[in-house]
Write a protein that holds these residues in place. Structure first.
Motif, PDB file in Angstrom:
ATOM      1  N   ASP A  92       0.827  -1.128   0.158  1.00  0.00           N
ATOM      2  CA  ASP A  92       0.030  -0.236   0.067  1.00  0.00           C
ATOM      3  C   ASP A  92       0.885   1.267  -0.097  1.00  0.00           C
ATOM      4  OD1 ASP A  92      -1.723  -2.281   0.630  1.00  0.00           O
ATOM      5  OD2 ASP A  92      -3.332  -0.680   1.538  1.00  0.00           O
ATOM      6  N   ALA A  93       1.854   1.200   0.587  1.00  0.00           N
ATOM      7  CA  ALA A  93       2.822   2.555   0.937  1.00  0.00           C
ATOM      8  C   ALA A  93       3.658   2.615  -0.318  1.00  0.00           C
ATOM      9  CB  ALA A  93       3.725   2.154   2.175  1.00  0.00           C
ATOM     10  N   GLU A  94       3.789   1.678  -1.318  1.00  0.00           N
ATOM     11  CA  GLU A  94       4.460   1.708  -2.365  1.00  0.00           C
ATOM     12  C   GLU A  94       3.687   2.011  -3.686  1.00  0.00           C
ATOM     13  OE1 GLU A  94       7.736   1.910  -2.347  1.00  0.00           O
ATOM     14  OE2 GLU A  94       7.742   1.884  -0.112  1.00  0.00           O
ATOM     15  N   LEU A  95       2.459   1.980  -3.658  1.00  0.00           N
ATOM     16  CA  LEU A  95       1.511   1.989  -4.627  1.00  0.00           C
ATOM     17  C   LEU A  95       1.939   3.509  -5.420  1.00  0.00           C
ATOM     18  CD1 LEU A  95      -0.687   0.252  -6.175  1.00  0.00           C
ATOM     19  CD2 LEU A  95      -2.156   1.819  -5.070  1.00  0.00           C
ATOM     20  N   ASP A  96       1.888   4.505  -5.136  1.00  0.00           N
ATOM     21  CA  ASP A  96       1.944   5.802  -5.724  1.00  0.00           C
ATOM     22  C   ASP A  96       3.341   5.794  -6.536  1.00  0.00           C
ATOM     23  OD1 ASP A  96      -0.329   6.767  -4.891  1.00  0.00           O
ATOM     24  OD2 ASP A  96       0.590   7.920  -3.419  1.00  0.00           O
ATOM     25  N   ALA A  97       4.464   5.165  -5.830  1.00  0.00           N
ATOM     26  CA  ALA A  97       5.750   4.962  -6.254  1.00  0.00           C
ATOM     27  C   ALA A  97       5.729   4.333  -7.702  1.00  0.00           C
ATOM     28  CB  ALA A  97       6.868   4.503  -5.622  1.00  0.00           C
ATOM     29  N   VAL A  98       4.995   2.811  -7.397  1.00  0.00           N
ATOM     30  CA  VAL A  98       4.902   1.921  -8.588  1.00  0.00           C
ATOM     31  C   VAL A  98       4.290   2.525  -9.525  1.00  0.00           C
ATOM     32  CG1 VAL A  98       4.035  -0.308  -9.200  1.00  0.00           C
ATOM     33  CG2 VAL A  98       5.167  -0.129  -7.152  1.00  0.00           C
ATOM     34  N   GLN A  99       2.969   3.280  -9.242  1.00  0.00           N
ATOM     35  CA  GLN A  99       2.046   3.975 -10.439  1.00  0.00           C
ATOM     36  C   GLN A  99       3.225   4.959 -11.218  1.00  0.00           C
ATOM     37  OE1 GLN A  99      -1.442   5.939  -9.329  1.00  0.00           O
ATOM     38  NE2 GLN A  99      -0.910   7.589 -10.533  1.00  0.00           N
ATOM     39  N   ALA A 100       4.035   5.862 -10.598  1.00  0.00           N
ATOM     40  CA  ALA A 100       5.152   6.653 -11.031  1.00  0.00           C
ATOM     41  C   ALA A 100       6.025   6.088 -12.116  1.00  0.00           C
ATOM     42  CB  ALA A 100       5.514   7.424 -10.133  1.00  0.00           C
ATOM     43  N   ARG A 101       6.447   4.786 -11.677  1.00  0.00           N
ATOM     44  CA  ARG A 101       7.340   4.243 -12.734  1.00  0.00           C
ATOM     45  C   ARG A 101       6.691   3.761 -13.778  1.00  0.00           C
ATOM     46  NH1 ARG A 101       8.889  -0.864 -11.465  1.00  0.00           N
ATOM     47  NH2 ARG A 101       7.966  -1.380  -9.533  1.00  0.00           N
TER      48      ARG A 101
END
Length: 329
Positions: A210-219
């Protein structure tokens, strides 16, 4: 914003036991040709023996589903396996062997993490433009590679690039990359009527903490050159007739009841469009493979019964001229 990325090119299911994987996929109604195994004599004058990595495909008009495994001394080789003796000039052969062994090492590392989906390749109408765009966006990649391989009496040229993330050629969730669009003329020579009526890949699901979703989306915004739309907790990238779905770990079971990611981030599912979903349900259940109804109305084989990945089926209509799924009923 439209980019040169068109659709899903293929996903790769990395398995420990190729005969078991073939049995599973054939029970699910896929036609999977005899897998190819590179082979070399272990000693001068000896008979060629398989080594490295082996694979086969379930092919569709615009994409395919790959089964891949590593070759081990005690591993089972399918009875119908095709041994492919390496034939290359002496000055080229060492590099070819090195490349095969590098692929094997990559797949072995995937299997150490878990058995399941580890390969996600997107299709590009202009692979050189993709390379330029990725560089400008700050997304590392290994440059465009070109390989040529026999294909039904012809030579198929494959141009691709691999996106670098956690290590060269591999992002945290596996081997991610882009391949030039399949040549429709050559791909047509591989097509068969799958007993399950499969006509194309329509979704892949990537689960992240959950805490990494935004970073994965940005990638993936950098990789694909577009932004996703929100659908509940999920983020969905729309491609041509297919989607990439990003889902937080806390919401995975809402999409696929009972499923848990084996690691994070991880590719946890792929979805195949079929001509008659009811017929698929009957076929799969008759073959004693469990099916679960997803919240979307799709049905899926749980990862526990499908060698580490949820394999989903979706009712879809064929688009004129392409044979790919475009409309979900």
């Amino acid at each position: 914003m439209a980019t040169e990325i068109t659709r899903l090119h293929h996903v790769g299911h990395v398995v420990r036991d190729m005969p078991a994987a073939l049995d599973l996929y054939r029970c699910l109604g896929f036609v999977t040709p005899a897998p190819g195994y590179p082979a070399m004599p272990p000693r001068e004058g000896g008979a060629p023996e398989p080594f490295g990595a082996a694979n086969t495909h379930a092919d569709f008009p615009g994409d395919f589903l790959e089964l891949a495994t590593v070759v081990t001394a005690d591993g089972r080789v399918p009875a119908d396996a095709q041994l492919v003796p390496l034939q290359a000039p002496p000055d080229v052969l060492p590099a070819l062997v090195e490349r095969i062994n590098a692929t094997r090492a990559n797949l072995a590392e995937c299997l150490e993490r878990f058995e399941g989906l580890h390969i996600l390749m997107f299709s590009s109408s202009d692979i050189d433009a993709t390379a330029t765009r990725l560089t400008a966006a700050g997304a590392g990649h290994g440059g465009v590679n070109t390989v040529r391989r026999p294909a039904g009496g012809e030579v198929e040229t494959v141009r691709y690039l691999e996106i670098d993330g956690a290590r060269p050629g591999s992002a945290a969730e596996g081997r991610i990359g882009v391949v030039a669009d399949l040549d429709p003329r050559i791909q047509a020579t591989r097509l068969v009527d799958h007993p399950n009526g499969a006509i194309g890949l329509v979704d892949a699901v990537l689960c992240a903490a959950d805490a990494e979703l935004d970073a994965v989306q940005a990638r993936y915004e950098r990789y694909l050159g577009r932004a996703p739309r929100a659908q509940g907790a999920a983020r969905i990238f729309d491609l041509d007739g297919a989607t990439l779905t990003l889902v937080p770990a806390s919401a995975l079971a809402m999409l696929f009841p009972g499923e848990q990611a084996p690691a994070l981030p991880a590719l946890v599912s792929c979805t195949v469009a079929v001509r008659d979903l009811a017929a698929v349900e009957k076929l799969v259940r008759n073959n004693k493979v469990p099916l679960v109804r997803a919240s979307s109305g799709d049905v899926f084989v749980p990862a526990a019964a499908a060698l580490g990945t949820a394999i989903a089926f979706r009712q879809a209509e064929e688009s004129a001229g392409q044979g790919a799924a475009t409309t979900v009923r």
